[in-house]
Design a protein around this motif. Structure first.
Motif, PDB file in Angstrom:
ATOM      1  N   ILE A  13       0.842  -1.189   0.000  1.00 43.82           N
ATOM      2  CA  ILE A  13       0.000   0.000   0.000  1.00 43.82           C
ATOM      3  C   ILE A  13       0.879   1.242   0.000  1.00 43.82           C
ATOM      4  CG2 ILE A  13      -1.840  -1.234   1.168  1.00 43.82           C
ATOM      5  CD1 ILE A  13      -1.180   0.315   3.692  1.00 43.82           C
ATOM      6  N   ASP A  14       0.312   2.331  -0.484  1.00 45.57           N
ATOM      7  CA  ASP A  14       1.101   3.556  -0.571  1.00 45.57           C
ATOM      8  C   ASP A  14       1.023   4.358   0.729  1.00 45.57           C
ATOM      9  OD1 ASP A  14      -1.312   4.978  -0.572  1.00 45.57           O
ATOM     10  OD2 ASP A  14      -1.331   5.204  -2.741  1.00 45.57           O
ATOM     11  N   ARG A  15       1.731   5.451   0.749  1.00 47.60           N
ATOM     12  CA  ARG A  15       1.835   6.292   1.954  1.00 47.60           C
ATOM     13  C   ARG A  15       0.471   6.834   2.392  1.00 47.60           C
ATOM     14  NH1 ARG A  15       4.813  11.953   2.959  1.00 47.60           N
ATOM     15  NH2 ARG A  15       5.054  11.688   5.188  1.00 47.60           N
ATOM     16  N   LYS A  16      -0.337   7.234   1.432  1.00 49.68           N
ATOM     17  CA  LYS A  16      -1.658   7.779   1.745  1.00 49.68           C
ATOM     18  C   LYS A  16      -2.525   6.731   2.450  1.00 49.68           C
ATOM     19  CE  LYS A  16      -5.590  10.026  -0.454  1.00 49.68           C
ATOM     20  NZ  LYS A  16      -6.174  10.497  -1.711  1.00 49.68           N
ATOM     21  N   GLU A  17      -2.444   5.492   1.993  1.00 47.78           N
ATOM     22  CA  GLU A  17      -3.219   4.422   2.623  1.00 47.78           C
ATOM     23  C   GLU A  17      -2.691   4.117   4.025  1.00 47.78           C
ATOM     24  OE1 GLU A  17      -2.472   1.833  -0.638  1.00 47.78           O
ATOM     25  OE2 GLU A  17      -4.562   1.945  -1.327  1.00 47.78           O
ATOM     26  N   LYS A  18      -1.372   4.184   4.214  1.00 41.63           N
ATOM     27  CA  LYS A  18      -0.802   3.986   5.546  1.00 41.63           C
ATOM     28  C   LYS A  18      -1.265   5.091   6.492  1.00 41.63           C
ATOM     29  CE  LYS A  18       3.390   1.469   4.339  1.00 41.63           C
ATOM     30  NZ  LYS A  18       4.854   1.472   4.327  1.00 41.63           N
ATOM     31  N   LEU A  57      -7.298   5.782  11.266  1.00 45.18           N
ATOM     32  CA  LEU A  57      -8.320   4.849  11.733  1.00 45.18           C
ATOM     33  C   LEU A  57      -7.964   4.304  13.109  1.00 45.18           C
ATOM     34  CD1 LEU A  57     -10.908   3.238  11.143  1.00 45.18           C
ATOM     35  CD2 LEU A  57      -9.456   1.543   9.999  1.00 45.18           C
ATOM     36  N   PHE A  58      -6.699   3.958  13.308  1.00 41.86           N
ATOM     37  CA  PHE A  58      -6.244   3.466  14.606  1.00 41.86           C
ATOM     38  C   PHE A  58      -6.410   4.550  15.671  1.00 41.86           C
ATOM     39  CE2 PHE A  58      -2.995   2.498  17.813  1.00 41.86           C
ATOM     40  CZ  PHE A  58      -3.388   1.214  18.155  1.00 41.86           C
ATOM     41  N   VAL A 114      -2.243  -5.630  11.399  1.00 46.96           N
ATOM     42  CA  VAL A 114      -2.022  -5.079  10.064  1.00 46.96           C
ATOM     43  C   VAL A 114      -0.776  -4.188  10.078  1.00 46.96           C
ATOM     44  CG1 VAL A 114      -2.958  -3.534   8.291  1.00 46.96           C
ATOM     45  CG2 VAL A 114      -4.444  -5.215   9.391  1.00 46.96           C
ATOM     46  N   ALA A 115      -0.629  -3.384  11.104  1.00 45.36           N
ATOM     47  CA  ALA A 115       0.527  -2.481  11.214  1.00 45.36           C
ATOM     48  C   ALA A 115       1.835  -3.260  11.251  1.00 45.36           C
ATOM     49  CB  ALA A 115       0.390  -1.600  12.451  1.00 45.36           C
ATOM     50  N   GLU A 116       1.841  -4.392  11.944  1.00 44.31           N
ATOM     51  CA  GLU A 116       3.051  -5.211  11.996  1.00 44.31           C
ATOM     52  C   GLU A 116       3.414  -5.725  10.609  1.00 44.31           C
ATOM     53  OE1 GLU A 116       3.077  -8.226  15.018  1.00 44.31           O
ATOM     54  OE2 GLU A 116       2.255  -6.836  16.493  1.00 44.31           O
TER      55      GLU A 116
END
Length: 83
Positions: A2-7, A13-14, A45-47
């Motif tokens: 995923i790209d930076r915007k999605e991250k 969201l978190f 997901v972050a991991e």
């Protein structure tokens, strides 16, 4: 990947889940396991994306704040002594 915007969207969201959990504790004076389960899922997901450290920083930041639910919106009422 995923790209930076999605991250950034995942981090936001978190943060929203952390704020909701904080507000629930302060407004209702109860523990809500649904928020904990959401945080665990997002942390997994972050991991995978190797951004979990950023998520822990978000969690620490919101833990040091005091949020309440007022008129259907989350309101930041108080920060820690350093914030």
């Amino acid at each position: 990947m995923i790209d930076r915007k999605e991250k950034e969207r995942l981090k936001e969201l978190f943060r929203e889940v952390c704020i909701a959990e904080n507000a629930w504790r302060n407004s209702i004076i109860m523990y809500n396991d649904a928020y904990t389960q959401r945080k665990k899922a997002l942390l997994a997901v972050a991991e995978i994306l190797d951004i979990s450290i950023e998520f822990f920083q978000i969690e620490d930041e919101t833990r040091e704040q005091k949020w309440y639910l007022a008129d259907g919106k989350y309101v930041l009422v108080e920060r820690n002594r350093n914030g």
